[in-house]
Design a protein around this motif. Structure first.
Motif, PDB file in Angstrom:
ATOM      1  N   GLU A 156      29.861  11.425  17.894  1.00 38.97           N
ATOM      2  CA  GLU A 156      31.115  10.717  17.628  1.00 38.97           C
ATOM      3  C   GLU A 156      31.697  10.094  18.894  1.00 38.97           C
ATOM      4  N   SER A 157      31.310  10.626  20.048  1.00 37.87           N
ATOM      5  CA  SER A 157      31.817  10.112  21.322  1.00 37.87           C
ATOM      6  C   SER A 157      30.797   9.296  22.093  1.00 37.87           C
ATOM      7  N   ALA A 158      29.523   9.427  21.711  1.00 39.58           N
ATOM      8  CA  ALA A 158      28.451   8.809  22.500  1.00 39.58           C
ATOM      9  C   ALA A 158      28.496   7.292  22.468  1.00 39.58           C
ATOM     10  N   GLY A 159      29.009   6.717  21.386  1.00 40.38           N
ATOM     11  CA  GLY A 159      29.036   5.263  21.263  1.00 40.38           C
ATOM     12  C   GLY A 159      29.845   4.578  22.337  1.00 40.38           C
ATOM     13  N   GLN A 160      30.869   5.257  22.870  1.00 42.46           N
ATOM     14  CA  GLN A 160      31.717   4.647  23.905  1.00 42.46           C
ATOM     15  C   GLN A 160      30.974   4.485  25.225  1.00 42.46           C
ATOM     16  N   HIS A 161      29.825   5.135  25.357  1.00 42.60           N
ATOM     17  CA  HIS A 161      29.036   5.023  26.586  1.00 42.60           C
ATOM     18  C   HIS A 161      28.023   3.876  26.524  1.00 42.60           C
ATOM     19  N   ILE A 162      27.915   3.200  25.387  1.00 46.85           N
ATOM     20  CA  ILE A 162      27.001   2.064  25.248  1.00 46.85           C
ATOM     21  C   ILE A 162      27.666   0.831  25.839  1.00 46.85           C
ATOM     22  N   LYS A 163      27.075   0.276  26.893  1.00 50.52           N
ATOM     23  CA  LYS A 163      27.692  -0.844  27.589  1.00 50.52           C
ATOM     24  C   LYS A 163      26.954  -2.162  27.387  1.00 50.52           C
ATOM     25  N   LEU A 164      25.642  -2.108  27.195  1.00 51.87           N
ATOM     26  CA  LEU A 164      24.848  -3.328  27.047  1.00 51.87           C
ATOM     27  C   LEU A 164      23.749  -3.106  26.024  1.00 51.87           C
ATOM     28  N   LEU A 165      23.254  -4.205  25.458  1.00 54.74           N
ATOM     29  CA  LEU A 165      22.133  -4.175  24.525  1.00 54.74           C
ATOM     30  C   LEU A 165      21.070  -5.167  24.967  1.00 54.74           C
ATOM     31  N   MET A 166      19.812  -4.847  24.648  1.00 51.34           N
ATOM     32  CA  MET A 166      18.673  -5.716  24.968  1.00 51.34           C
ATOM     33  C   MET A 166      17.665  -5.634  23.825  1.00 51.34           C
ATOM     34  N   LEU A 167      16.691  -6.536  23.860  1.00 51.34           N
ATOM     35  CA  LEU A 167      15.515  -6.423  23.008  1.00 51.34           C
ATOM     36  C   LEU A 167      14.377  -5.810  23.813  1.00 51.34           C
ATOM     37  N   VAL A 168      13.381  -5.274  23.103  1.00 55.35           N
ATOM     38  CA  VAL A 168      12.282  -4.561  23.747  1.00 55.35           C
ATOM     39  C   VAL A 168      10.948  -4.966  23.135  1.00 55.35           C
ATOM     40  N   ASN A 169       9.930  -5.088  23.972  1.00 53.75           N
ATOM     41  CA  ASN A 169       8.543  -5.017  23.543  1.00 53.75           C
ATOM     42  C   ASN A 169       7.971  -3.745  24.158  1.00 53.75           C
ATOM     43  N   ASP A 170       7.885  -2.703  23.345  1.00 54.75           N
ATOM     44  CA  ASP A 170       7.345  -1.426  23.809  1.00 54.75           C
ATOM     45  C   ASP A 170       5.826  -1.481  23.644  1.00 54.75           C
ATOM     46  N   VAL A 171       5.155  -1.998  24.658  1.00 52.30           N
ATOM     47  CA  VAL A 171       3.704  -2.192  24.592  1.00 52.30           C
ATOM     48  C   VAL A 171       3.022  -0.846  24.361  1.00 52.30           C
ATOM     49  N   SER A 172       2.102  -0.812  23.394  1.00 59.10           N
ATOM     50  CA  SER A 172       1.398   0.425  23.054  1.00 59.10           C
ATOM     51  C   SER A 172      -0.099   0.197  23.033  1.00 59.10           C
ATOM     52  N   LEU A 173      -0.832   1.205  23.457  1.00 58.72           N
ATOM     53  CA  LEU A 173      -2.297   1.178  23.418  1.00 58.72           C
ATOM     54  C   LEU A 173      -2.739   2.155  22.350  1.00 58.72           C
ATOM     55  N   ARG A 174      -2.887   1.644  21.128  1.00 55.26           N
ATOM     56  CA  ARG A 174      -3.098   2.500  19.951  1.00 55.26           C
ATOM     57  C   ARG A 174      -4.392   3.302  20.047  1.00 55.26           C
ATOM     58  N   GLY A 175      -5.387   2.745  20.714  1.00 57.84           N
ATOM     59  CA  GLY A 175      -6.652   3.453  20.805  1.00 57.84           C
ATOM     60  C   GLY A 175      -6.589   4.686  21.681  1.00 57.84           C
ATOM     61  N   LEU A 176      -5.604   4.736  22.592  1.00 60.24           N
ATOM     62  CA  LEU A 176      -5.461   5.884  23.479  1.00 60.24           C
ATOM     63  C   LEU A 176      -4.494   6.936  22.937  1.00 60.24           C
ATOM     64  N   ILE A 177      -3.696   6.562  21.954  1.00 59.54           N
ATOM     65  CA  ILE A 177      -2.660   7.477  21.464  1.00 59.54           C
ATOM     66  C   ILE A 177      -3.229   8.743  20.825  1.00 59.54           C
ATOM     67  N   PRO A 178      -4.212   8.654  19.923  1.00 59.44           N
ATOM     68  CA  PRO A 178      -4.664   9.888  19.259  1.00 59.44           C
ATOM     69  C   PRO A 178      -5.141  10.962  20.226  1.00 59.44           C
ATOM     70  N   GLY A 179      -5.897  10.575  21.239  1.00 59.48           N
ATOM     71  CA  GLY A 179      -6.388  11.549  22.207  1.00 59.48           C
ATOM     72  C   GLY A 179      -5.267  12.205  22.987  1.00 59.48           C
ATOM     73  N   GLU A 180      -4.256  11.415  23.347  1.00 56.62           N
ATOM     74  CA  GLU A 180      -3.127  11.980  24.087  1.00 56.62           C
ATOM     75  C   GLU A 180      -2.304  12.920  23.222  1.00 56.62           C
ATOM     76  N   LEU A 181      -2.005  12.502  21.980  1.00 59.97           N
ATOM     77  CA  LEU A 181      -1.201  13.357  21.109  1.00 59.97           C
ATOM     78  C   LEU A 181      -1.943  14.639  20.740  1.00 59.97           C
ATOM     79  N   ALA A 182      -3.269  14.566  20.678  1.00 58.79           N
ATOM     80  CA  ALA A 182      -4.058  15.761  20.351  1.00 58.79           C
ATOM     81  C   ALA A 182      -3.897  16.848  21.412  1.00 58.79           C
ATOM     82  N   LYS A 183      -3.540  16.452  22.631  1.00 58.21           N
ATOM     83  CA  LYS A 183      -3.312  17.432  23.688  1.00 58.21           C
ATOM     84  C   LYS A 183      -1.974  18.149  23.518  1.00 58.21           C
TER      85      LYS A 183
END
Length: 337
Positions: A156-183
């Motif tokens: 209820e209070s956290a929203g007052q700490h938001i000062k700026l907004l941006m867009l994102v391209n969160d680049v992901s390497l899907r072929g590497l994800i399963p092996g990492e998550l398996a750990k």
């Protein structure tokens, strides 16, 4: 306000104030040399920047033309980059394709990972990677930047700490994800440097589109020049940004300049998991979702991940068709290493 960071041969660039229609910009080094400096002193600096912003919009005769190609990420490096997964439709879709149900807790407790924040890619810079056999994917998202957030802050209070907004391209390497998550220890190599829009904006710039700590506008992606997705960022967002900030601050303080991402914007569109632009839907914000639909429907995916020389453009427009944040516009390239 709208703020950007121009490249200037330093690690943190120089802070620029940009007018509302993204055509003019002025340097504000006498107020704050960098974006981080502005955020560190936001309470004192914001009124000064706001006065100059109003002046810039009313009379830009002494300003220079704004050039998105000169931009770094608004924060070229940050003390914190934590990415949530607020659109449970995206998570459910990925798990359904491999025959797994989502735990009930996913609807009440956000997923979040801590990304690398020391080496963001500029919004118009190439994404350079050693191989295009690792399942390169884009992920269109929205992110917020906070001021200092105290540990244990309530949603209820956290929203007052938001000062700026941006867009994102969160680049992901899907072929590497399963092996990492398996750990059982989370993402690392499968999440290379992320990308943010040329411009960061204060929430008031979105007017009525900023409501309930969500952005109620479509996130538009063009893949290799063709419209790929335009899902509504305010729809099907299970956790709003205030909840995500509070989640990140549950057991730690967040320093000024902390970036919190929404996760891949994803709509159900009245069907099980949505549909593509070609099928009359609003499409998707990553290739993985298309591949999951194909797997569920056909037993296997048919759409390939990104290859070298493929391009992605991510942008958001206001109700009058004006670009708000500028565009993330990039090509996948082979790195020299």
């Amino acid at each position: 306000m709208k703020l950007a960071t121009y490249k200037n041969n330093t690690r943190d660039g120089k802070l620029m104030l940009v007018n509302r229609d993204l055509t003019k910009a002025i340097e504000v080094a006498d107020v704050a040399a960098t974006m981080q400096q502005a955020l560190d002193n936001w309470r004192e600096i914001e009124p000064v920047l706001k006065a100059r912003y109003d002046s810039l919009n009313n009379d830009s005769a002494n300003a220079e033309n704004f050039d998105e190609a000169l931009c770094e990420s608004p924060l070229p490096r940050a003390y914190q980059w934590a990415d949530g997964s607020a659109y449970v439709n995206h998570v459910e879709l990925v798990r359904k394709a491999r025959g797994a149900e989502i735990p009930a807790s996913f609807w009440t407790d956000p997923l979040m990972y801590q990304g690398g924040s020391d080496d963001f890619i500029g919004p118009r810079d190439d994404v350079k990677l050693p191989s295009d056999e690792w399942g390169i994917d884009f992920e269109g998202e929205v992110a917020v930047i906070t001021d200092d957030v105290p540990m244990g802050v309530a949603p209820e209070s956290a929203g007052q700490h938001i000062k700026l907004l941006m867009l994102v391209n969160d680049v992901s390497l899907r072929g590497l994800i399963p092996g990492e998550l398996a750990k059982g220890f989370g993402f690392f190599q499968s999440k290379p440097s992320s990308v943010f829009s040329p411009v960061a904006v204060t929430p008031d710039e979105l007017t009525t589109a900023w409501s309930g700590n969500k952005v109620h506008l479509p996130l538009v992606s063009h893949y290799n020049g063709a419209l790929f997705g335009k899902p509504e960022a305010g729809e099907d967002m299970t956790f709003d940004f205030a909840q995500l900030v509070a989640h990140a601050a549950k057991s730690r303080n967040l320093g000024a300049g902390a970036i919190i991402g929404s996760g891949t914007v994803s709509n159900k569109q009245g069907t099980d998991h949505g549909s593509s632009i070609a099928e009359g839907g609003v499409g998707y914000s990553c290739i993985a979702e298309v591949r999951m639909i194909e797997t569920i429907r056909d037993g296997k995916p048919s759409t390939p991940f990104m290859a070298f020389e493929d391009s992605i453009r991510i942008e958001m427009f206001d109700r009058e068709g004006q670009s708000i944040f500028g565009a993330i516009d990039q090509v996948i390239k082979k790195s020299a290493v």
